[in-house]
Each structure stands twice: as C-alpha cells, then as structure tokens.
Enzyme design. Structure first.
Site, PDB file in Angstrom:
ATOM      1  CE1 TYR A 131      58.610  14.073 -59.167  1.00 47.31           C
ATOM      2  CE2 TYR A 131      60.253  15.519 -59.458  1.00 47.31           C
ATOM      3  CZ  TYR A 131      58.997  15.137 -59.582  1.00 47.31           C
ATOM      4  OH  TYR A 131      58.246  16.359 -59.962  1.00 47.31           O
ATOM      5  CE1 TYR A 132      65.174  15.680 -59.603  1.00 41.60           C
ATOM      6  CE2 TYR A 132      67.194  14.974 -58.958  1.00 41.60           C
ATOM      7  CZ  TYR A 132      66.355  15.709 -58.873  1.00 41.60           C
ATOM      8  OH  TYR A 132      66.628  16.800 -57.867  1.00 41.60           O
TER       9      TYR A 132
END
Length: 217
Positions: A131-132
């Site tokens: 996600y990051y």
C-alpha cells in the site's frame, strides 16, 4: 454547477463527499464496480456510473469521465493481496490521471494518506508495504503530470462524526481523522484553487476546515 466524478464512489469518504457536493448544487457522477451499490449512490444525490477501474483501459476510463470538470480519486483495494493493491492503488490510479488529461479534465484530487512518500520506511515484509509503495508511486506520478492536482494526506481514519476542524501541515502531531472531515476537506479543496500543486497532510484538530484550507500556500 460543476460536474465532478468520484472514483471509488461507494467508499465511506466518497459517499460523504457526494452528499456534500450534491447538496451544494454540483452534479456528481460516482464510479462504482458493483451494480448492487447503485441505490446507495443515488441516495446521495449522485449518479451511479458502472466502471470497474481496475480493469478499464485508459481510453475506456476517458470515455467514462468525459464531460466532467474535476476528478476525485477515492478508490482503493482495501487490503488483500499485494498484487491487487498495486493494480488498484497504483496502476488504475495512474490510468485515471492519464484518462483525465485525455478527456480534457485538469482538476484532480487524490485521497492519499498522511506520510505518503517513497521513503516511507516500512520493511518489505510489513503488511502495509504494498500500500505504501503503491500510493507513493501514484502520488509521485500525479505530481509529474500537467493536471491541476491536490493530494490529501489524512491520518488514520475513523467513523467518528465530522468536527469541521482540522490541523494541517507536515509536522502536525499524529492523531485520527474522521472520514466525514476528509470529505469536508475534499469539498473545500475543490472550491479553492490555492490548493493546486499541494500535498495537504492533516488530522482532526482545532482550525475550521474552510479557514485551514484558505490558508494553504
């Protein structure tokens, strides 16, 4: 009246935002992939548009967005596999930016998260690593486009009612942020050209949202 497309229209932030925008006389099209969500979209005053952005090409997305004045990206894979996270949060988001430009839509607001950057510091085995990485890649791609972009960086999201007040800035102390406040910030950003080209990190706080957004420089 402005025509605004919300991608990821059935998300909690997106539903709040659609209600706000339609209540102020804007014409909202909410892109969703599940037809069962159409009634929820219609209840906000927005028009449901069936469009599975994960699988649409840039040309198909441009067609779905045609005629809009602004695009708000509020979609996400919502966890699950890293493969799908990259497919939605990075690849589909980037296609939507290219589609917006192709359709002649230059105002683009990205809902990201507080601290989004390539040097996020998470290890590869961290459950949030994909996600990051995906969000940082999409945000950086957006910065390099010719779009009139704004990136929103709310902190950890809650279901608490909106307070109508935030603290904004990269150095604000970490605290939670109401999803309703995120929607209020997105609406305020769309109405303020001073936010173009800005990454606005914020949390629930003490400054009325309109005042905080008007002060962005």
């Amino acid at each position: 009246m402005t025509k605004i497309a919300i991608i990821g229209g059935h998300g909690k932030v997106a539903l709040h935002l659609a209600r706000l925008l339609t209540a102020h006389g804007h014409e909202v099209s909410s892109l969703i992939r599940n037809p069962a969500h159409s009634d929820d979209i219609a209840a906000t005053g927005a028009t449901p548009v069936l469009a599975d952005v994960e699988n649409l090409s840039t040309d198909e997305l441009a067609t779905a967005l045609a005629g809009q004045d602004a695009v708000v990206w509020s979609a996400g894979a919502g966890g699950g596999s890293a493969e799908r996270t990259y497919a939605v949060d990075r690849d589909a988001a980037i296609r939507s930016m290219n589609a917006a430009a192709q359709a002649g839509i230059y105002r683009y607001v990205m809902v990201s998260y507080q601290g989004s950057r390539t040097d996020h510091g998470a290890a590869a085995d961290d459950g949030m690593f994909a996600y990051y990485e995906a969000k940082a890649a999409a945000d950086d791609y957006l910065r390099a486009t010719s779009l009139n972009w704004t990136i929103l960086g709310p902190s950890a999201l809650t279901l608490n009612p909106a307070t109508g007040a935030i603290n904004a800035g990269a150095d604000v102390p970490r605290r939670d942020t109401s999803r309703e406040n995120v929607a209020l910030v997105a609406a305020a950003v769309l109405a303020n050209d001073n936010t173009v080209g800005r990454f606005i990190e914020f949390t629930d706080g003490d400054v009325p949202i309109d005042e905080a957004i008007a002060a962005i420089r």
